[in-house]
Write a protein that holds these residues in place. Sequence first.
Motif, short mmCIF file in Angstrom:
data_model
loop_
_atom_site.label_atom_id
_atom_site.label_comp_id
_atom_site.label_asym_id
_atom_site.label_seq_id
_atom_site.Cartn_x
_atom_site.Cartn_y
_atom_site.Cartn_z
N GLY A 134 36.24 52.53 22.15
CA GLY A 134 35.70 53.88 22.17
C GLY A 134 36.22 54.65 23.35
N GLN A 172 29.49 63.10 20.63
CA GLN A 172 29.95 61.72 20.47
C GLN A 172 30.50 61.19 21.80
N GLU A 173 31.16 62.05 22.56
CA GLU A 173 31.65 61.62 23.87
C GLU A 173 30.48 61.21 24.77
N ARG A 210 27.12 54.40 26.04
CA ARG A 210 27.35 53.02 25.61
C ARG A 210 28.15 52.25 26.67
N TYR A 211 29.18 52.89 27.26
CA TYR A 211 29.98 52.22 28.29
C TYR A 211 29.13 51.90 29.53
N LYS A 240 39.03 56.73 25.89
CA LYS A 240 39.68 58.03 25.73
C LYS A 240 40.96 58.05 26.55
N ASN A 299 35.62 51.89 16.39
CA ASN A 299 35.25 52.72 17.54
C ASN A 299 33.86 52.38 18.06
N ASP A 300 33.64 51.12 18.33
CA ASP A 300 32.39 50.65 18.94
C ASP A 300 32.61 49.20 19.30
N ASN A 305 29.38 57.84 23.65
CA ASN A 305 30.32 56.82 24.10
C ASN A 305 30.12 56.49 25.57
N GLN A 306 29.97 57.51 26.41
CA GLN A 306 29.79 57.28 27.84
C GLN A 306 28.49 56.52 28.11
N LEU A 328 39.66 60.99 20.74
CA LEU A 328 39.89 59.93 21.72
C LEU A 328 41.19 60.14 22.49
#
Length: 686
Positions: free
Chosen positions: A69, A263-264, A270-271, A71, A241-242, A267-268, A131
């Motif tokens: 995921g 979505q960004e 999740r990271y 970028k 993408n996960d 993602n952040q 991405l």
Amino acid sequence: MTVSGNTVGERLDELELPPVIETSETDFIHDFYNPILSRAIEYKRGVGYFTSGWLKNAARGIAGLASNGGKAKWIISPILEEDDWEAFKKGEEGRRNEVIYESLERGIEELEEGLEEDTLNTVAWMIADGLLEIKFAVPDGRNIYGDFHDKWGIVTGIYGGKMAFHGSQNDSQKGFYNYESYDVFCDWACERDAERIRKHEERFDDLWNNEKEDISVYSLPEGVSEDIVQLRETDDAPYDNDRSGGSPMSARDHNITLRDYQQEAVNQWRYNGRHGLFEMATGTGKTYTAIGAMDQTFAKQEHPMVVVIAVPNTHLAFQWRDDLEDWGYDEEVYMIFGSVNTNWKSDMGRVLDDIRIEMQDIAILLTTHDTLSDEHFRSEIQQLNCDRLLIADEVHGSGSEERKKGLLEDYNYRIGLSATPQRYFDEEGTDFLMDYFNGVVYELPLGEAIPEHLTPYEYKPYFVEMTPEELHEYEEISSDLGWMAASDDVEDKVVENMMMERADLIKKAENKYSKLHDILEGIDEPDHLLVYTNDEQIDQAQQILDEHGIFHHKFTQAEKPSERPELLEQFDKGNYDALVAMKCLDEGVDVPSTREAILMSSTGNPKQFIQRRGRVLRHYEGKEKAVIHDIIVVPSLSEDLNPDIKEIEKKILLKELDRFDEFASNADNEIEARNAIETVRTIYEV
């Protein structure tokens, strides 16, 4: 040199990278790019030309980054022929853009012919999914006859660690056959390496933001980006993408797709270990972003999960319930707080029992900040043995001493939502929230959200004076406060009460009502108007609206929770010209149809005035612009103002000007708004 392993999800800072690598000893693709990118969440690269060879080799190892995921940001140079350069030298901006576009279009044709299918497909999908971003650099000024020719990269690991490389190799096919080398820097190696990485990233970011002299950086034109996206060979992304595994629970039936920036943010989060604060401008869709994070997390779950959503007030809970239904979550949602469910304790116990025996795979408990910190509620949550996600809406309200009790360590996933997560005059509470949620993982300030995600607006400030009677009383209180502050014998509580008494004089200043008349006179046909007042103003404000023939309704805590959605619906339909509100509309309530707002009463708390502005700026069909009228009280606009009062007022006025600067800085009529305050600045010397 060989770097062992390239497993997605491993730590970047566990790699043993030498300080220098060279092509005679290292397979740059297999031993360098693949291992570092498979451990990365961000890859910044500046190099080369817009050719198929560049993309083919730069994209090597990129699938691992995409699967995380992650970028990528690439700064490259477009191919420009001799005639193109001649056009550039003329310095005509319009011609320059045209020449660059034509050059890039030629590059697109070469892409289609020259790239391997899997690489092309990955690049096209990454651009489509947001991405991969590409910008291109063109020297100008004293460098106009040269090329963008630097070569460096910065890689950020999923679980920490940052490295950079800098060297002679171009990302071209020939570059991999040449004798080339990179200097490699790792922030886990030493402080000197860490400093080099900071410098390399700083200059990349300066270029990316077009802040370097003698070189211009352009975003990839939309048409070129679309051309690349159309080169996709399959209907499915060639990466997952996960990075979380497991057999997913059943997906909910909805047709909602998060916007790229939402979505960004997910993602952040999740990271960051599925912890984090979303600091997003009011109106940019924090609720949907959080539900999207919940939905994507749930889709990867192997076992049941409990979601607790805490909101500051009851009508906001109903709004969340409606939004959850849009996502297909209706039977799983439970209202767990006393004002709408007197049996919430027994209902909560029954629902959680079903989760324990896996009769349900998800339970969503909608509650308030106060109930979240209730002892019984906390005990029930602590007894669970499944994953627990906490979503705290308007999270700044969760940082008080009592409400902090509800922020349990037992929530292994955490999201905090607010346009202003910092607590006003409460540094300790702010630090607690930052620590508990593990910091802000995504920011979207207002200036970046307008006009794509929020409506442009005009800001009209009005400065009104106190009446002679109010000014006399104000001066007396200020004088008393002066000697009290210098005395050790006066209790803090007495001083605090005096300051509140003086603040009340400003809040209920008589001249605000005549200014309200003036503003309403200037609005030809009031349409979807919000008037913000306090409890001492609301009756008279309503009377003034009656005098102007404006059909309105009040929206306060006095209205029943069941009545408020109906009021908002009637306002949306235009059955009410205006709503007269107090604090009820400050936090989270959607009133997107609002076109104008009049601020008769505001505190110095940024949270409040930012929230109020957000009510006005949401997109709505047919709404092209919003207008904010702001009534600001000053003791006097006379240059003969008592010098002592002037000195006292400087500090107070500066707080008011914080709001003014915040509102004016993003307004369409910024210059006009700033001109309106020059008289005040001159008199008060601020």
